[in-house]
Design a protein around this motif. Sequence first.
Motif, PDB file in Angstrom:
ATOM      1  N   ARG A   1       0.832  -1.208   0.000  1.00  0.00           N
ATOM      2  CA  ARG A   1       0.000   0.000   0.000  1.00  0.00           C
ATOM      3  C   ARG A   1       0.865   1.255   0.000  1.00  0.00           C
ATOM      4  NH1 ARG A   1      -1.149   3.027   4.100  1.00  0.00           N
ATOM      5  NH2 ARG A   1      -0.609   1.393   5.603  1.00  0.00           N
ATOM      6  N   ILE A   2       1.922   1.246   0.810  1.00  0.00           N
ATOM      7  CA  ILE A   2       2.828   2.395   0.879  1.00  0.00           C
ATOM      8  C   ILE A   2       3.500   2.637  -0.472  1.00  0.00           C
ATOM      9  CG2 ILE A   2       4.976   3.246   1.914  1.00  0.00           C
ATOM     10  CD1 ILE A   2       4.134   1.740   4.482  1.00  0.00           C
ATOM     11  N   LEU A   3       3.829   1.537  -1.166  1.00  0.00           N
ATOM     12  CA  LEU A   3       4.465   1.643  -2.485  1.00  0.00           C
ATOM     13  C   LEU A   3       3.451   1.895  -3.599  1.00  0.00           C
ATOM     14  CD1 LEU A   3       7.057  -1.286  -2.197  1.00  0.00           C
ATOM     15  CD2 LEU A   3       7.488   1.170  -1.929  1.00  0.00           C
ATOM     16  N   LYS A   4       2.164   1.994  -3.202  1.00  0.00           N
ATOM     17  CA  LYS A   4       1.067   2.266  -4.138  1.00  0.00           C
ATOM     18  C   LYS A   4       0.865   1.137  -5.158  1.00  0.00           C
ATOM     19  CE  LYS A   4       1.658   7.286  -3.775  1.00  0.00           C
ATOM     20  NZ  LYS A   4       0.665   7.403  -2.689  1.00  0.00           N
ATOM     21  N   LEU A   5       1.259  -0.077  -4.765  1.00  0.00           N
ATOM     22  CA  LEU A   5       1.003  -1.253  -5.592  1.00  0.00           C
ATOM     23  C   LEU A   5      -0.354  -1.866  -5.242  1.00  0.00           C
ATOM     24  CD1 LEU A   5       4.547  -2.868  -5.492  1.00  0.00           C
ATOM     25  CD2 LEU A   5       3.532  -1.539  -7.350  1.00  0.00           C
ATOM     26  N   VAL A   6      -0.862  -1.488  -4.082  1.00  0.00           N
ATOM     27  CA  VAL A   6      -2.197  -1.885  -3.637  1.00  0.00           C
ATOM     28  C   VAL A   6      -2.955  -0.601  -3.331  1.00  0.00           C
ATOM     29  CG1 VAL A   6      -3.470  -2.931  -1.722  1.00  0.00           C
ATOM     30  CG2 VAL A   6      -1.562  -4.156  -2.757  1.00  0.00           C
TER      31      VAL A   6
END
Length: 234
Positions: A112-117
């Motif tokens: 989520r932090i890496l914006k992959l989720v």
Amino acid sequence: MVLDTVIYHPTLTKFISLLNKTAGREKILRLLQYLVRFLAVQYSSGLNRQLQSEFTIVRKILRFFKPLNHIQDAAKLYDNKIAPDHWVRWLSVIKNVGYIGYLSLDQVNLLRILKLVPSTPITAKKVPRYTNWFWFAALVAGLITDFRNLYTSQRKIEASLTLEGNAPTEKASSEKLNAFYNQRFAAFRRLVWDSVDTFIVLNNLQFLRNDESSVALAGVATSVFGLQDLWKAT
């Protein structure tokens, strides 16, 4: 000559060996993360908060496959039917299962932090809370184990002190007694460690509402405990 003495010093060699291990790098980053978290409270610096965020992300990346370690450990403990203390065995299984859930959900937080989720109410709020609940469950199992180990080591010490040994076996009895004292100290140290980590997770879950600096210092303390163990094992 002075340079050679520094370069080949055993302490430096041991430190390099520690840095070569993923666990060593992760524990050092954890220490830095909580130190920066403490400094961020004291000085309200945006740079400190940014560093804290960067350390957190790198730590999560380093722990990406760590659930596999706990899966294997839980399986080995479950299969060990001849364990000397079945209470400790089952508590250790529960502890490892807790860490499996904690570390697995923590990877969702990383994605989520890496914006992959995508950031949704589930991934942004519920998953972090469940992550801390799994950590809390693992710590509770650990605390009960610590008390159990303290109790059994104290019983062994008392039994050894009441035994009347003759001269030929006196040295062996003394060595065994020292081993029991060391076991008791290790159990007490682990109890303190798990208690301080429980203080952190209870604040994360908002059952306690201590200030950020107290939580950060607690994280520094448990990071030092972890580094001490890795240093001895290196």
